[in-house]
Design an enzyme around this catalytic site. Sequence first.
Site, short mmCIF file in Angstrom:
data_model
loop_
_atom_site.label_atom_id
_atom_site.label_comp_id
_atom_site.label_asym_id
_atom_site.label_seq_id
_atom_site.Cartn_x
_atom_site.Cartn_y
_atom_site.Cartn_z
N PRO A 9 0.79 -1.23 0.00
CA PRO A 9 0.00 0.00 0.00
C PRO A 9 0.83 1.29 0.00
O PRO A 9 1.86 1.37 0.67
CB PRO A 9 -0.82 -0.10 1.29
CG PRO A 9 -0.14 -1.11 2.13
CD PRO A 9 0.50 -2.06 1.18
N ASN A 10 0.35 2.23 -0.77
CA ASN A 10 0.89 3.59 -0.88
C ASN A 10 2.19 3.70 -1.66
O ASN A 10 2.70 4.80 -1.88
CB ASN A 10 1.05 4.25 0.51
CG ASN A 10 -0.28 4.33 1.24
OD1 ASN A 10 -1.24 4.85 0.70
ND2 ASN A 10 -0.35 3.78 2.45
N ARG A 17 4.74 11.05 -2.51
CA ARG A 17 4.50 10.77 -1.10
C ARG A 17 5.74 11.07 -0.25
O ARG A 17 6.78 10.45 -0.43
CB ARG A 17 4.18 9.28 -1.00
CG ARG A 17 4.03 8.76 0.39
CD ARG A 17 4.03 7.25 0.37
NE ARG A 17 3.76 6.77 1.70
CZ ARG A 17 4.04 5.56 2.13
NH1 ARG A 17 4.60 4.69 1.33
NH2 ARG A 17 3.76 5.22 3.36
N TYR A 22 10.89 9.17 1.49
CA TYR A 22 10.90 8.06 0.52
C TYR A 22 11.60 8.38 -0.80
O TYR A 22 11.72 7.51 -1.66
CB TYR A 22 9.46 7.60 0.26
CG TYR A 22 8.78 7.07 1.51
CD1 TYR A 22 9.27 5.96 2.17
CD2 TYR A 22 7.65 7.72 2.05
CE1 TYR A 22 8.67 5.47 3.33
CE2 TYR A 22 7.04 7.24 3.20
CZ TYR A 22 7.55 6.12 3.82
OH TYR A 22 6.95 5.65 4.97
N ALA A 76 3.06 -0.50 5.12
CA ALA A 76 2.61 -0.58 6.52
C ALA A 76 2.13 -1.98 6.92
O ALA A 76 2.13 -2.32 8.11
CB ALA A 76 1.51 0.45 6.77
N GLU A 97 12.62 -9.04 2.65
CA GLU A 97 11.82 -7.87 3.03
C GLU A 97 12.66 -6.62 2.78
O GLU A 97 13.84 -6.61 3.12
CB GLU A 97 11.50 -7.98 4.53
CG GLU A 97 10.81 -6.75 5.08
CD GLU A 97 10.63 -6.83 6.59
OE1 GLU A 97 10.60 -7.92 7.17
OE2 GLU A 97 10.54 -5.74 7.19
N HIS A 99 12.73 -2.09 2.58
CA HIS A 99 12.13 -0.78 2.86
C HIS A 99 13.05 0.31 2.34
O HIS A 99 14.27 0.20 2.45
CB HIS A 99 11.93 -0.58 4.36
CG HIS A 99 11.11 -1.67 4.97
ND1 HIS A 99 9.75 -1.71 4.86
CD2 HIS A 99 11.48 -2.79 5.64
CE1 HIS A 99 9.30 -2.81 5.44
NE2 HIS A 99 10.32 -3.49 5.92
N LEU A 100 12.45 1.38 1.82
CA LEU A 100 13.24 2.54 1.40
C LEU A 100 13.83 3.23 2.62
O LEU A 100 15.02 3.55 2.66
CB LEU A 100 12.36 3.53 0.63
CG LEU A 100 11.78 3.03 -0.68
CD1 LEU A 100 10.27 3.11 -0.67
CD2 LEU A 100 12.34 3.80 -1.84
N ARG A 106 12.71 5.09 12.90
CA ARG A 106 11.50 5.90 12.80
C ARG A 106 10.56 5.64 13.99
O ARG A 106 11.02 5.21 15.05
CB ARG A 106 10.83 5.64 11.44
CG ARG A 106 11.77 6.01 10.26
CD ARG A 106 11.11 5.81 8.93
NE ARG A 106 9.91 6.66 8.81
CZ ARG A 106 8.92 6.45 7.95
NH1 ARG A 106 8.99 5.42 7.11
NH2 ARG A 106 7.88 7.24 7.91
C1 DQA Z 1 8.11 1.47 4.05
C2 DQA Z 1 8.13 1.72 5.56
C3 DQA Z 1 6.77 1.47 6.17
O1 DQA Z 1 6.80 1.72 7.57
C4 DQA Z 1 5.73 2.39 5.54
O2 DQA Z 1 4.46 2.12 6.06
C5 DQA Z 1 5.73 2.33 4.06
C6 DQA Z 1 7.01 2.28 3.36
C7 DQA Z 1 9.44 1.85 3.37
O3 DQA Z 1 9.66 1.42 2.24
O4 DQA Z 1 10.25 2.57 3.96
O5 DQA Z 1 4.69 2.36 3.41
O6 DQA Z 1 7.87 0.08 3.81
#
Ligand code: DQA
Length: 147
Positions: A9-10, A17, A22, A76, A97, A99-100, A106
């Site tokens: 998501p997102n 965003r 990001y 998330a 897994e 994450h950016l 955080r």
């Molecule tokens: C994320 C980190 C998550 O906490 C957040 O909800 C995201 C992006 C990242 O790529 O840093 O949507 O996965």
Amino acid sequence: KRILVMNGPNLNMLGVREPGIYGKQSLQSIEEMLRAQAEKLSVSITFYQSNHEGELIDRIHASLGEVDGILLNAGAFTHYSYAIRDALGAVKIPAIELHLSNIHARESFRHTSVIAPVTIGQISGFGAYSYEHALNAMYRYLETQDC
Ligand code: DQA
């Protein structure tokens, strides 16, 4: 080798965003970068993004027998989706897994990943390059599994 890059998501909003967190690169431009890298590594790469938990789960199930490794930025959902964790546990396809942002630097709710225990490992904090590092890591992992 067939690698699937999954975004939750997102992440379709990348570039727009919270660019301070990001980055300014769109998801499409990250995917183009990965496509070029995959070509160099001679692996096949496909992409999937959804804002819906069930669709991500369906895509994980559909990967059984079709995909050798999954790179997953679950957004998330990382922090609370036991259902995505169970889907990865069910198919047993090696997953990384990613994450950016550095989720450990955080808000405290981001420090927990319920998905991490069913993955090979986690890459977090390198912006768009987290994807590149994850692809290299998966390539090396699959290579060592072959011998
Ligand atoms: C994320 C980190 C998550 O906490 C957040 O909800 C995201 C992006 C990242 O790529 O840093 O949507 O996965």
